[in-house]
Design a protein around this motif. Structure first.
Motif, short mmCIF file in Angstrom:
data_model
loop_
_atom_site.label_atom_id
_atom_site.label_comp_id
_atom_site.label_asym_id
_atom_site.label_seq_id
_atom_site.Cartn_x
_atom_site.Cartn_y
_atom_site.Cartn_z
N ASP A 1 56.54 50.39 84.05
CA ASP A 1 55.41 51.33 84.05
C ASP A 1 54.75 51.22 85.41
OD1 ASP A 1 53.30 53.01 83.60
OD2 ASP A 1 52.38 51.80 82.01
N VAL A 2 55.09 52.18 86.28
CA VAL A 2 54.59 52.16 87.66
C VAL A 2 53.37 53.07 87.77
CG1 VAL A 2 55.13 52.62 90.07
CG2 VAL A 2 56.90 51.70 88.55
N ARG A 3 52.26 52.49 88.15
CA ARG A 3 51.02 53.25 88.39
C ARG A 3 50.80 53.35 89.89
NH1 ARG A 3 48.21 53.38 83.40
NH2 ARG A 3 49.84 53.18 81.79
N GLU A 4 49.63 53.87 90.28
CA GLU A 4 49.37 54.12 91.70
C GLU A 4 49.47 52.85 92.53
OE1 GLU A 4 45.94 56.05 94.64
OE2 GLU A 4 45.75 56.20 92.46
N ASN A 5 48.90 51.77 92.02
CA ASN A 5 48.93 50.54 92.81
C ASN A 5 49.22 49.31 91.94
OD1 ASN A 5 48.73 49.30 95.40
ND2 ASN A 5 46.71 48.49 94.85
N SER A 6 49.96 49.52 90.85
CA SER A 6 50.31 48.39 89.98
C SER A 6 51.59 48.72 89.22
CB SER A 6 49.19 48.08 88.99
OG SER A 6 49.03 49.14 88.07
N VAL A 7 52.25 47.67 88.75
CA VAL A 7 53.50 47.84 88.00
C VAL A 7 53.51 46.83 86.86
CG1 VAL A 7 56.02 47.85 88.07
CG2 VAL A 7 54.71 48.49 90.12
N ARG A 8 53.88 47.32 85.69
CA ARG A 8 54.13 46.44 84.55
C ARG A 8 55.64 46.46 84.29
NH1 ARG A 8 52.46 47.25 78.14
NH2 ARG A 8 53.25 45.21 77.43
N LEU A 9 56.25 45.30 84.34
CA LEU A 9 57.68 45.16 84.08
C LEU A 9 57.88 44.27 82.86
CD1 LEU A 9 58.90 44.40 87.72
CD2 LEU A 9 59.07 46.60 86.53
N ALA A 10 58.92 44.55 82.08
CA ALA A 10 59.23 43.72 80.92
C ALA A 10 60.71 43.84 80.61
CB ALA A 10 58.40 44.14 79.71
N GLY A 11 61.33 42.71 80.34
CA GLY A 11 62.74 42.77 79.98
C GLY A 11 63.48 41.49 80.23
N PRO A 12 64.80 41.54 80.04
CA PRO A 12 65.65 40.35 80.18
C PRO A 12 66.15 40.16 81.60
CG PRO A 12 66.92 42.15 79.24
CD PRO A 12 65.55 42.69 79.49
N THR A 13 65.62 39.17 82.29
CA THR A 13 66.08 38.85 83.64
C THR A 13 66.12 37.35 83.81
OG1 THR A 13 65.56 38.98 86.02
CG2 THR A 13 63.70 39.15 84.48
N GLN A 14 67.13 36.88 84.48
CA GLN A 14 67.24 35.45 84.77
C GLN A 14 66.38 35.06 85.96
OE1 GLN A 14 71.93 35.71 83.98
NE2 GLN A 14 71.33 33.67 84.58
N THR A 15 66.00 36.03 86.79
CA THR A 15 65.24 35.75 88.01
C THR A 15 64.03 36.68 88.10
OG1 THR A 15 66.74 37.23 89.20
CG2 THR A 15 67.21 34.86 89.31
N PRO A 16 63.00 36.43 87.29
CA PRO A 16 61.85 37.35 87.26
C PRO A 16 61.09 37.42 88.57
CG PRO A 16 61.42 35.35 85.98
CD PRO A 16 62.87 35.34 86.30
N GLN A 17 60.94 36.30 89.27
CA GLN A 17 60.19 36.35 90.53
C GLN A 17 60.94 37.16 91.58
OE1 GLN A 17 58.99 32.57 92.12
NE2 GLN A 17 57.96 33.46 93.88
N SER A 18 62.25 37.00 91.63
CA SER A 18 63.03 37.80 92.56
C SER A 18 62.89 39.28 92.25
CB SER A 18 64.51 37.38 92.49
OG SER A 18 65.30 38.21 93.31
N GLY A 19 62.93 39.63 90.96
CA GLY A 19 62.74 41.03 90.58
C GLY A 19 61.39 41.54 90.98
N GLN A 20 60.37 40.74 90.77
CA GLN A 20 59.01 41.11 91.15
C GLN A 20 58.92 41.38 92.65
OE1 GLN A 20 56.01 37.96 91.40
NE2 GLN A 20 54.71 39.15 90.01
N ASN A 21 59.48 40.49 93.46
CA ASN A 21 59.44 40.64 94.91
C ASN A 21 60.22 41.87 95.37
OD1 ASN A 21 57.89 38.33 95.26
ND2 ASN A 21 59.67 36.99 95.49
N GLN A 22 61.37 42.13 94.76
CA GLN A 22 62.17 43.28 95.15
C GLN A 22 61.47 44.59 94.80
OE1 GLN A 22 66.53 42.99 94.26
NE2 GLN A 22 66.01 40.92 93.60
N VAL A 23 60.83 44.63 93.65
CA VAL A 23 60.09 45.84 93.26
C VAL A 23 58.91 46.06 94.20
CG1 VAL A 23 58.64 46.88 91.47
CG2 VAL A 23 60.83 45.82 90.86
N ALA A 24 58.23 44.98 94.57
CA ALA A 24 57.10 45.09 95.50
C ALA A 24 57.55 45.69 96.83
CB ALA A 24 56.48 43.72 95.73
N LYS A 25 58.69 45.25 97.31
CA LYS A 25 59.22 45.77 98.58
C LYS A 25 59.67 47.22 98.43
CE LYS A 25 62.68 44.73 102.13
NZ LYS A 25 63.78 43.80 102.53
N LEU A 26 60.33 47.52 97.33
CA LEU A 26 60.84 48.87 97.11
C LEU A 26 59.71 49.90 97.05
CD1 LEU A 26 63.24 50.79 96.23
CD2 LEU A 26 62.59 50.22 93.88
N LEU A 27 58.64 49.58 96.32
CA LEU A 27 57.56 50.53 96.08
C LEU A 27 56.36 50.35 97.00
CD1 LEU A 27 57.61 50.49 92.17
CD2 LEU A 27 58.84 52.02 93.73
#
Length: 707
Positions: free
Chosen positions: A342-368
């Motif tokens: 759920d991507v908002r103007e300046n925030s993102v809520r992510l939920a799901g099955p990942t072995q590397t949540p921090q890596s996913g968080q960092n990659q999404v931050a860079k992407l968006l």
């Protein structure tokens, strides 16, 4: 699911007036008590003790079926001295301020957190004893804890719940006393997974179950072939269907978004996509040419060189050579990739099955281009991963689609997406050479690994390196369009089979028993090591001798054909003996013995299941796993064309552990690598046929019938 978790904790915190023990996975020695009337952050890693005596433990690492959620809690509960029946375990979400290494991969979670978790539990126990001593004017040396109570030598006792208010005021020192390992009551016993009931009754614990009001569903059309690029797409018919919100392109892909997964699937079939490629697409024949050329002429990177290999082979009485190869493999987790964003103007809520949540968080931050602190990641249980969910490509897809369509979406891959979407085990080929002197001693050893997107396809410091005077290990890598990544026990999942099958062939050429041959090498590594050893020969010897004793190596009936294998990976040692039984002129794999040294076993149930699963996984993929390519496309994209091991093909598995009191090491992966070698060597004993390629079933009809 997440709301219910928050509601539970909120109610607990408001009604218990309890003691909350916070422990940072970064510095467990800094564990502190917190008065919950002043603090109560639901996102921190807390051990909660209520006035009713109930214990709530947050488990920070992702649960992928390896039992980490239960094991972490057992460690804390052991040091806390509580009644396990009164423990509730909850999954913590990503919190980079409270945890380090909040990931599942490399079989390293227990090894990394063992001491931290013990200190967390011991800190709470310390505070409770201090509270009892102060409140009831009792000397601390006359107090002990047991099953959630503080006991006094004069016969009095107080439940933890009675002491939490006072314990919350106790200052925790930098170092607290830990239990003696001989006093463990929970660790080393058999404990059911804390998720068993939820899984059995179908409660929503997996990522695929995650839902929130107002979310939309999305699927993605990816290039049919690796190496293709998106040219255009026509979605007019798809958009006309009811329930479809939009069809968009992003990068090299096309996304369909709709009200339900079923409506999205129907619309997807109507989207017409055109792709192009600017170079030839890869096929199996292409790969074979690449392997052959690079094995002979590739510019290799030397990984290890000991002694004088050239001279050793010149003076050898006998030289043995063999080449082994394996295909790409998909991961085939039972739960296909999925994620909520759920991507908002300046925030993102992510939920799901990942072995590397921090890596996913960092990659999404860079992407968006959104601050990482504005991105939350809620962790769900995973329906398998085996390394596939170390890669967050599907997480990024979900986030990008949500940002483009401006609504919360649940991305869902199909089985066909999962098997044709890449991130496979790399295809690899190995060439081994061994030089023997006139007494059958190995005086030279060479290994070259050639991999497609495998990086370093060797483990240059693993046994038998360190036990041979003259060694050369090198590797060649080819950059392929086919995307690859870690697959359970990366590299060693195939390398171990190749190495152990080769060592058996060398032992045969030397006229020596396969186990005795390896023990002689280990004796040399112990007494006169060549270079620095990454393994401990004594621990190797222990698992070897134990499995040989359990399986009665060399003392079985003539119709039982035994194959041996042993391997060190992820800081653990596993020795296996496979038995092929000949009955009525038919061969069948009847039993596998597995002896593991992974240090202290936290939970016998979870540990045995890890070994069982690894052995079954190893047998199935060694026998049947095959992903072949033609014009950039995998020929197999579902279980009708991709052969998996069947329930009735699973042999009896005898799994035991070495009880040596050493701090825990890895277990999720180490039992898989030796399995292929044990099976191959048993097949040779039964049939006289050496196997040099996986899967075995494609090489010989008689071999394919062994399971």
């Amino acid at each position: 699911m997440e709301n219910s978790r928050r509601d539970f904790l909120k109610k607990l915190l408001l009604t218990s007036g309890g003691l909350v023990i916070g422990f940072s996975d970064i510095q467990a020695s800094n564990a502190t008590t917190i008065d919950i009337s002043k603090e109560g952050d639901l996102k921190n890693a807390y051990l909660v003790i209520g006035k009713d005596g109930l214990i709530t433990i947050f488990s920070p690492n992702p649960e992928i079926g390896q039992g980490i959620k239960t094991a972490f809690a057992v460690i804390v509960a052991e040091e806390l001295d509580v009644d396990w029946a009164k423990v509730t375990v909850l999954q913590a979400d990503l919190d980079t301020k409270k945890y380090e290494r909040q990931l599942t991969g490399g079989s390293g979670a227990i090894k990394h957190s063992w001491q931290r978790l013990r200190v967390a539990g011991a800190s709470a126990r310390y505070a409770l004893i201090e509270a009892a001593a102060t409140k009831y004017n009792v000397s601390k040396d006359k107090l002990k804890t047991e099953k959630g109570k503080v006991l006094s030598s004069d016969g009095r006792s107080w439940s933890y719940g009675e002491l939490v208010s006072e314990a919350a005021l106790v200052k925790i020192p930098a170092e607290v006393p830990l239990k003696s390992k001989s006093d463990f009551n929970l660790i080393g016993t058999t404990i059911k997974s804390v998720d068993n009931k939820d899984v059995l009754v179908g409660n929503p614990v997996y990522g695929i179950d995650f839902k929130v009001p107002g979310m939309w569903y999305a699927q993605v059309i990816r290039p049919a072939s690796f190496g293709q690029k998106l040219v255009s797409f026509d979605a007019a018919e798809a958009k006309a269907l009811p329930g479809i919100k939009d069809v968009i392109s992003f990068g090299n892909k096309v996304a369909i978004v709709g009200k339900s997964n079923w409506e999205v699937m129907k619309a997807r079939k109507l989207v017409k996509v055109t792709y192009s490629n600017d170079k030839p697409l890869e096929s199996d024949s292409t790969h074979n040419t690449i392997f052959t050329d690079l094995m002979k002429n590739g510019k290799a990177e030397v990984r290890r060189a000991d002694g004088n290999v050239e001279e050793a082979f010149k003076k050898a009485s006998k030289v043995i050579e063999a080449e082994y190869q394996c295909p790409f493999l998909p991961h085939n987790a039972m739960e296909p990739m999925n994620f909520f964003a759920d991507v908002r103007e300046n925030s993102v809520r992510l939920a799901g099955p990942t072995q590397t949540p921090q890596s996913g968080q960092n990659q999404v931050a860079k992407l968006l281009n959104i601050p990482v602190e504005n991105i939350t990641v809620e962790l769900t249980k995973m329906g398998g991963g085996f390394g596939r969910r170390l890669n967050n490509d599907y997480t990024l897809e979900a986030a990008e689609i949500s940002s483009l369509v401006k609504v919360p979406i649940k991305l869902q891959w199909t089985r066909e997406d999962d098997m044709s979407g890449g991130i496979y085990r790399p295809a690899v080929r190995y060439k081994f050479r061994a030089a023997l002197d006139e007494k059958g001693n190995m005086i030279g050893f060479m290994l070259r690994g050639v991999g497609l997107n495998a990086g370093n396809s060797t483990r240059q410091d693993n046994f038998p390196v360190g036990a041979v005077d003259n060694v050369l290990v090198d590797s060649v890598n080819y950059e392929s369009d086919i995307t690859t990544g870690p697959w359970r026990a990366p590299i060693t999942n195939f390398l171990a089979y190749a190495e152990q099958a080769f060592l058996d062939e060398v032992a045969f050429a030397a006229g020596k028993d396969p186990i005795k041959f390896r023990l002689e090498l280990l004796d040399k590594a112990k007494k006169n090591p060549v270079g620095k050893l990454t393994y401990e020969p004594e621990r190797f010897e222990k698992v070897i001798n134990t499995v040989a004793e359990r399986a009665k190596w060399g003392k079985v009936s003539k119709n039982v054909h035994q194959g041996f294998s042993v391997y060190f990976s992820h800081n653990s040692y596993v020795a296996q003996i496979a038995e092929v039984l000949t009955k009525n002129k038919t061969n069948s794999l009847s039993k596998v013995y597995a002896v593991t040294d992974c240090g202290i076993v936290i939970n016998q149930s979870g540990a045995r299941n890890q070994v069982y699963g690894a052995v079954i996984d190893g047998i199935g993929h060694t026998m049947y796993g095959n992903l072949s390519f033609e014009n950039g496309q995998p020929k197999q994209n579902n279980f009708d064309s991709y052969r998996l091991i069947k329930y009735n093909e699973v042999p009896e598995i005898d799994a035991v552990f070495i009880d040596n009191g050493i701090d825990p090491t890895g277990l999720g992966e180490p039992a898989l690598p030796p399995t292929g070698g044990a099976l191959a060597n048993a097949i040779f004993k039964a049939t006289g046929k050496r196997l040099y390629s996986q899967p075995f079933a494609l090489q010989d009809k008689k071999v394919s019938e062994i399971l």
